[in-house]
Design a protein around this motif. Structure first.
Motif, PDB file in Angstrom:
ATOM      1  N   GLN A   1      75.627  56.905 -27.492  1.00 37.35           N
ATOM      2  CA  GLN A   1      75.799  57.874 -27.183  1.00 37.35           C
ATOM      3  C   GLN A   1      77.156  58.272 -26.480  1.00 37.35           C
ATOM      4  O   GLN A   1      77.850  59.346 -26.759  1.00 37.35           O
ATOM      5  CB  GLN A   1      74.797  58.572 -26.074  1.00 37.35           C
ATOM      6  CG  GLN A   1      73.964  59.691 -26.445  1.00 37.35           C
ATOM      7  CD  GLN A   1      72.441  59.620 -26.603  1.00 37.35           C
ATOM      8  OE1 GLN A   1      71.829  58.932 -25.899  1.00 37.35           O
ATOM      9  NE2 GLN A   1      71.919  60.559 -27.334  1.00 37.35           N
ATOM     10  N   ARG A   2      77.647  57.434 -25.651  1.00 34.71           N
ATOM     11  CA  ARG A   2      78.663  57.335 -25.022  1.00 34.71           C
ATOM     12  C   ARG A   2      79.784  57.443 -25.923  1.00 34.71           C
ATOM     13  O   ARG A   2      80.959  58.035 -25.736  1.00 34.71           O
ATOM     14  CB  ARG A   2      78.805  56.341 -23.699  1.00 34.71           C
ATOM     15  CG  ARG A   2      78.795  56.862 -22.182  1.00 34.71           C
ATOM     16  CD  ARG A   2      79.200  55.839 -21.451  1.00 34.71           C
ATOM     17  NE  ARG A   2      79.023  54.525 -21.579  1.00 34.71           N
ATOM     18  CZ  ARG A   2      77.881  53.842 -20.967  1.00 34.71           C
ATOM     19  NH1 ARG A   2      77.227  54.531 -19.966  1.00 34.71           N
ATOM     20  NH2 ARG A   2      77.660  52.646 -21.266  1.00 34.71           N
TER      21      ARG A   2
ATOM     22  N   THR B   1      80.352  60.626 -27.525  1.00 32.90           N
ATOM     23  CA  THR B   1      81.034  61.887 -26.695  1.00 32.90           C
ATOM     24  C   THR B   1      82.481  61.495 -26.543  1.00 32.90           C
ATOM     25  O   THR B   1      83.161  62.297 -26.354  1.00 32.90           O
ATOM     26  CB  THR B   1      80.353  61.808 -25.654  1.00 32.90           C
ATOM     27  OG1 THR B   1      80.321  60.622 -24.959  1.00 32.90           O
ATOM     28  CG2 THR B   1      78.900  62.581 -25.666  1.00 32.90           C
ATOM     29  N   ARG B   2      83.028  60.165 -26.581  1.00 31.08           N
ATOM     30  CA  ARG B   2      84.356  59.990 -26.601  1.00 31.08           C
ATOM     31  C   ARG B   2      85.288  60.202 -27.596  1.00 31.08           C
ATOM     32  O   ARG B   2      86.336  60.237 -27.588  1.00 31.08           O
ATOM     33  CB  ARG B   2      84.522  58.648 -26.143  1.00 31.08           C
ATOM     34  CG  ARG B   2      84.290  58.200 -24.708  1.00 31.08           C
ATOM     35  CD  ARG B   2      85.107  56.806 -24.337  1.00 31.08           C
ATOM     36  NE  ARG B   2      84.417  55.821 -24.965  1.00 31.08           N
ATOM     37  CZ  ARG B   2      83.328  54.932 -24.237  1.00 31.08           C
ATOM     38  NH1 ARG B   2      83.114  55.355 -23.071  1.00 31.08           N
ATOM     39  NH2 ARG B   2      82.939  53.936 -24.995  1.00 31.08           N
TER      40      ARG B   2
ATOM     41  N   ARG C   1      86.124  65.775 -31.563  1.00 28.61           N
ATOM     42  CA  ARG C   1      85.384  66.665 -32.556  1.00 28.61           C
ATOM     43  C   ARG C   1      86.191  66.773 -33.722  1.00 28.61           C
ATOM     44  O   ARG C   1      87.208  66.939 -33.804  1.00 28.61           O
ATOM     45  CB  ARG C   1      85.017  68.137 -31.892  1.00 28.61           C
ATOM     46  CG  ARG C   1      84.215  68.062 -30.637  1.00 28.61           C
ATOM     47  CD  ARG C   1      83.938  69.431 -30.127  1.00 28.61           C
ATOM     48  NE  ARG C   1      82.788  69.386 -29.480  1.00 28.61           N
ATOM     49  CZ  ARG C   1      81.564  70.364 -29.986  1.00 28.61           C
ATOM     50  NH1 ARG C   1      81.898  71.172 -31.065  1.00 28.61           N
ATOM     51  NH2 ARG C   1      80.559  70.175 -29.594  1.00 28.61           N
TER      52      ARG C   1
ATOM     53  N   ARG D   1      84.278  60.222 -35.277  1.00 29.59           N
ATOM     54  CA  ARG D   1      82.896  60.981 -35.000  1.00 29.59           C
ATOM     55  C   ARG D   1      81.629  60.946 -35.748  1.00 29.59           C
ATOM     56  O   ARG D   1      80.749  60.674 -35.432  1.00 29.59           O
ATOM     57  CB  ARG D   1      83.399  62.356 -34.413  1.00 29.59           C
ATOM     58  CG  ARG D   1      82.290  63.012 -33.609  1.00 29.59           C
ATOM     59  CD  ARG D   1      82.518  64.537 -33.142  1.00 29.59           C
ATOM     60  NE  ARG D   1      81.341  64.903 -32.528  1.00 29.59           N
ATOM     61  CZ  ARG D   1      81.273  65.028 -31.361  1.00 29.59           C
ATOM     62  NH1 ARG D   1      82.043  64.542 -30.122  1.00 29.59           N
ATOM     63  NH2 ARG D   1      80.216  65.698 -30.777  1.00 29.59           N
TER      64      ARG D   1
END
Ligand SMILES: [Zn+2]
Length: 375
Positions: free
Chosen positions: A216-217, A220-221, A224, A229
């Motif tokens: 998850q981490r 998020t890094r 977008r 991603r």
């Protein structure tokens, strides 16, 4: 009783392209149906229902080559699904609950289609599947036989993999006699039984939590809209699916074992409103507990065992020996009472569940599923 049986299907390249095109078209139909409902309400102030929309389906198909390729009944199901969404929405409004207006669906999140077996979807003699509009027969990994002739089925796509879920109706089996048991979600163990047994929490639950957090981490890094991603999201989804498979495999084995050993099982009813737990470990377990309950329910029905759901309030605070209410702090792993009762806290709770389900304490009275007789 309705039973769902899920199998993985292996379409070849041409077939999976066709299935994907079908879902895209169904998504378009869903959105068009939604748009029509909104327009009818805005311009004429009327609510369309399934009947009126389904009547137009024939004409819509005649005008749309895309839609005409696929099963008519499956497309009716798309409109039914839309109808269900609306009914759910109005139901929530009526009950005064918060409700979001039915939304347009994105094709990238539209992953399921419903079929009537023998109509849009046929099971061939060789076990392979035929879909209207899809070339050839699709391979199925049927890891167990179908319990009965299926009436309906759902095709789903999960992380790029295809599955079919058959709904089969099976007859209820006559009740069998045998031992009863009460079970409780453990705090230190996963499940505790009223006969003193505890089932250790599998150690992968801890590892997977760590693994999920790490993925998850890294997601998020990622920036977008970046390629990385998308890749990370797929990796996270695959990992979550793997965790879910492990959990469901474990729970299948556990529930099968319980049903084979006991003719009646008492369990906490999670649907009781105002469930005041306040125990973090239990809350975390709730998802797994709901799954276990569902598995026990159909396995018990199949085997002729009884599943009795009881009010869960205060099970962990009642003394199974003398009945006194004895609140204990979270960290307290033992149940120690003035009456001399000294038990594992989860086992004590399971004994209370047993009493609530059958009306007598474990080890007392008639050890029979039909005997709700106090000692
Ligand atoms: Zn006591």
């Amino acid at each position: 009783m309705l039973l769902s049986q899920k199998f993985r299907v292996y379409p070849n390249r041409a077939q999976s392209d066709a299935l994907a095109a079908m879902l895209r078209d169904f998504c378009k139909l869903y959105n068009a149906g939604l748009e029509q409902r909104i327009a009818a309400y805005r311009t004429r102030g009327i609510s369309l229902n399934y009947g009126t929309q389904a009547k137009e389906l024939k004409a819509v198909r005649a005008a749309d080559d895309g839609l005409a390729r696929w099963s008519f009944t499956a497309e009716q199901q798309v409109l039914r699904r839309l109808d269900k969404t609306f009914k759910g929405f109005f139901g929530r409004i009526k009950r005064g609950e918060r409700a979001g207006f039915p939304r347009f669906r994105s094709a990238s999140r539209y992953h399921a289609a419903e079929f009537r077996v023998g109509d849009g979807l046929t099971v061939r003699k060789n076990g392979r599947l035929g879909f209207v509009g899809v070339p050839g027969e699709i391979k199925v990994k049927q890891h167990r036989p179908l319990a009965a002739e299926p009436k309906s089925a759902i095709l789903t796509r999960q992380n790029g993999k295809w599955f079919v879920v058959f709904h089969v109706e099976i007859a209820e089996v006559e009740r069998r006699a045998g031992e009863c048991i009460g079970i409780d979600i453990g705090l230190s163990s996963l499940v505790a039984l009223s006969n003193g047994e505890t089932i250790v929490r599998p150690n992968w639950t801890k590892c997977t939590k760590k693994g999920l957090r790490r993925r998850q981490r890294s997601l998020t890094r990622c920036r977008r809209g970046s390629k990385r991603r998308t890749k990370m999201r797929a990796r996270l989804a695959n990992y979550s699916a793997k965790v879910a498979r492990k959990r469901s495999d474990f729970l299948h084995k556990l529930s099968a074992d319980l049903v084979s050993r006991f003719a009646a099982i008492g369990i906490e009813d999670l649907n009781v409103k105002g469930l005041a737990r306040g125990m973090l470990a239990k809350e975390v377990n709730d998802a797994a507990w709901a799954q276990l309950t569902a598995m026990l329910r159909y396995k018990a029905a199949k085997a002729g065992s009884a599943l009795i759901e009881v009010d869960p309030r205060g099970t962990s605070q009642t003394c199974p020996e003398c009945g006194t209410i004895k609140p204990k702090p979270l960290g307290e792993r033992r149940h120690r009472c003035e009456c001399g009762c000294d038990l594992d806290r989860d086992v004590a709770a399971a004994m209370v569940v047993h009493f609530r389900a059958f009306g007598f304490w474990p080890g007392h009275g008639l050890q029979d599923s039909s005997g709700r007789v106090a000692a």
